[in-house]
Design a protein around this motif. Structure first.
Motif, short mmCIF file in Angstrom:
data_model
loop_
_atom_site.label_atom_id
_atom_site.label_comp_id
_atom_site.label_asym_id
_atom_site.label_seq_id
_atom_site.Cartn_x
_atom_site.Cartn_y
_atom_site.Cartn_z
N LEU A 173 -5.40 -10.79 1.81
CA LEU A 173 -4.18 -10.36 2.49
C LEU A 173 -3.33 -9.51 1.54
O LEU A 173 -3.05 -9.92 0.42
N PHE A 174 -2.94 -8.33 2.01
CA PHE A 174 -2.00 -7.47 1.28
C PHE A 174 -0.63 -7.57 1.94
O PHE A 174 -0.51 -7.37 3.15
N LEU A 175 0.40 -7.87 1.15
CA LEU A 175 1.78 -7.81 1.62
C LEU A 175 2.51 -6.80 0.74
O LEU A 175 2.64 -7.01 -0.48
N GLY A 176 2.97 -5.71 1.32
CA GLY A 176 3.64 -4.67 0.56
C GLY A 176 4.41 -3.76 1.48
O GLY A 176 4.82 -4.15 2.57
N ASN A 177 4.59 -2.53 1.06
CA ASN A 177 5.27 -1.55 1.90
C ASN A 177 4.51 -0.23 1.87
O ASN A 177 3.28 -0.25 1.76
N SER A 178 5.21 0.89 1.90
CA SER A 178 4.51 2.18 1.97
C SER A 178 3.70 2.48 0.72
O SER A 178 2.76 3.27 0.77
N TYR A 179 4.04 1.88 -0.42
CA TYR A 179 3.23 2.07 -1.61
C TYR A 179 1.82 1.49 -1.41
O TYR A 179 0.87 1.96 -2.03
N THR A 180 1.72 0.47 -0.57
CA THR A 180 0.43 -0.12 -0.25
C THR A 180 -0.24 0.58 0.93
O THR A 180 -1.45 0.79 0.94
N SER A 181 0.55 0.97 1.93
CA SER A 181 -0.04 1.54 3.14
C SER A 181 -0.42 3.01 2.99
O SER A 181 -1.38 3.48 3.64
N ASN A 182 0.29 3.75 2.13
CA ASN A 182 -0.03 5.18 1.97
C ASN A 182 -1.48 5.37 1.55
O ASN A 182 -1.99 4.67 0.68
N ASN A 183 -2.13 6.30 2.20
CA ASN A 183 -3.53 6.62 1.93
C ASN A 183 -4.46 5.42 2.17
O ASN A 183 -5.57 5.38 1.64
N SER A 184 -3.98 4.45 2.96
CA SER A 184 -4.78 3.28 3.35
C SER A 184 -5.40 2.57 2.14
O SER A 184 -6.61 2.35 2.07
N LEU A 185 -4.54 2.19 1.20
CA LEU A 185 -5.02 1.55 -0.02
C LEU A 185 -5.90 0.32 0.27
O LEU A 185 -6.93 0.16 -0.38
N PRO A 186 -5.52 -0.58 1.22
CA PRO A 186 -6.41 -1.72 1.48
C PRO A 186 -7.81 -1.30 1.90
O PRO A 186 -8.80 -1.95 1.51
N TYR A 205 0.07 -6.26 5.84
CA TYR A 205 1.36 -6.16 6.52
C TYR A 205 2.27 -5.38 5.58
O TYR A 205 2.61 -5.86 4.48
N THR A 206 2.64 -4.15 5.98
CA THR A 206 3.29 -3.23 5.04
C THR A 206 4.45 -2.48 5.69
O THR A 206 4.43 -1.24 5.77
N PRO A 207 5.49 -3.17 6.14
CA PRO A 207 6.65 -2.46 6.70
C PRO A 207 7.35 -1.62 5.63
O PRO A 207 7.46 -2.03 4.47
N GLY A 208 7.82 -0.44 6.02
CA GLY A 208 8.45 0.46 5.07
C GLY A 208 9.64 -0.16 4.36
O GLY A 208 10.51 -0.76 5.00
N GLY A 209 9.69 -0.02 3.03
CA GLY A 209 10.82 -0.47 2.24
C GLY A 209 10.95 -1.97 2.06
O GLY A 209 11.95 -2.44 1.51
N TYR A 210 9.95 -2.73 2.47
CA TYR A 210 10.07 -4.19 2.42
C TYR A 210 10.10 -4.72 0.99
O TYR A 210 9.43 -4.19 0.09
N SER A 211 10.86 -5.80 0.83
CA SER A 211 10.97 -6.51 -0.44
C SER A 211 10.46 -7.93 -0.27
O SER A 211 10.20 -8.40 0.85
N PHE A 212 10.35 -8.67 -1.37
CA PHE A 212 9.92 -10.06 -1.30
C PHE A 212 10.91 -10.89 -0.48
O PHE A 212 10.51 -11.80 0.25
#
Length: 278
Positions: free
Chosen positions: A42-55, A75-82
């Protein structure tokens, strides 16, 4: 020797020595992952994780190295924090869900919070507390899961020179910002480890970016905004996460996605500087 060359080489040597020793120690905490094991990740992050489909990049890299394709959710909503993940019912449900428990959970904090935290004690306490809360929540439903922190990178050094985008509060330059990021992720890992009673790994993506940019022939890893990753930057992130998850050699990795063979070779060499692979 020119002073500029001395500075660059000093930074490279310091980074390699500083990180290689603790990383080697951590490698003995986890069992070898068989190639026949299709991990649930499971990946939990934001656009740094979702950009270019890193998973997906990570999946393809693992697949090309001969591992059963990992089952990946993100689950990678834009700008999300812990803090936002901890309060988000969707994130909570995802952490607790699944017919098969998560075996690896990869957590990426919002990109500026660790840097701001260095000079804001309230934000520091809040963000570290949220990291601990996430670790506890994950282990409640997934007692055997490995938790890996995805350390992000500093803004493009050119932003400090051009003032095209505000860099106020995150450090005097890219190297200082990376130092702050590194320090925060190490503090978070220590606090999480103390809370759950087992080690927390760090995928040192940002440090690898720093090594690249201080090398003689750096590759461009940032997108046009000087913040997000371009395909080369995302590939380096996926490669480092692969190394952290599987603890194995990069020699058999064949998938290169949108990057060139020369770029892939260069990125493998950068990761290898921080790892002594079996």
């Amino acid at each position: 020797m020119k002073s500029g060359s001395f500075t660059r080489q000093s930074i490279l040597v310091a980074l390699v020595i500083f990180f290689a020793i603790p990383l080697l120690g951590l490698s003995f905490w986890y069992k070898y992952v068989p190639k026949e094991t299709g991990l649930a990740i499971l990946f939990l992050g934001n656009s740094y994780t979702s950009n270019n489909s890193l998973p997906t990049l990570f999946q393809n890299i693992a697949d090309s190295a001969g591992y059963d394709r990992p089952a990946v959710s993100a689950y990678t909503p834009g700008g999300y924090s812990f803090n936002l993940f901890l309060a988000d019912p969707t994130a909570q449900a995802l952490i607790k869900s699944g017919e098969k428990q998560w075996e690896v959970v990869i957590l990426q904090e919002q990109s500026e919070i660790p840097a701001y935290s260095s000079v804001n004690s309230t934000l520091q306490r809040s963000s570290i507390t949220a990291a601990v809360g996430l670790a506890q929540l994950i282990k409640q439903s997934n007692p055997h899961a490995r938790i890996i922190l995805f350390e992000t990178w500093a803004r493009d050094a050119r932003l400090w020179r051009t003032n095209a985008v505000s860099t106020e509060g995150v450090g005097a330059n890219a190297d200082e910002m990376q130092t702050r990021l590194r320090s925060w992720y190490e503090e978070a890992a220590n606090a999480m480890s103390a809370a759950i009673g087992e080690p927390i790994s760090i995928a040192r993506v940002g440090d690898l970016w720093q090594i690249n940019y201080h090398s003689a022939h750096p590759l461009l890893l940032h997108d046009k905004d000087g913040s997000h990753p371009n395909p080369v930057g995302s590939y380096l992130a996926a490669l480092e996460i692969f190394s952290e998850v599987y603890r194995t050699s990069l020699q058999k990795v064949q998938y290169q996605g949108e990057i060139t063979s020369a770029e892939m070779t260069s990125l493998k060499n950068i990761v290898t500087q921080l790892y002594s692979t079996p």
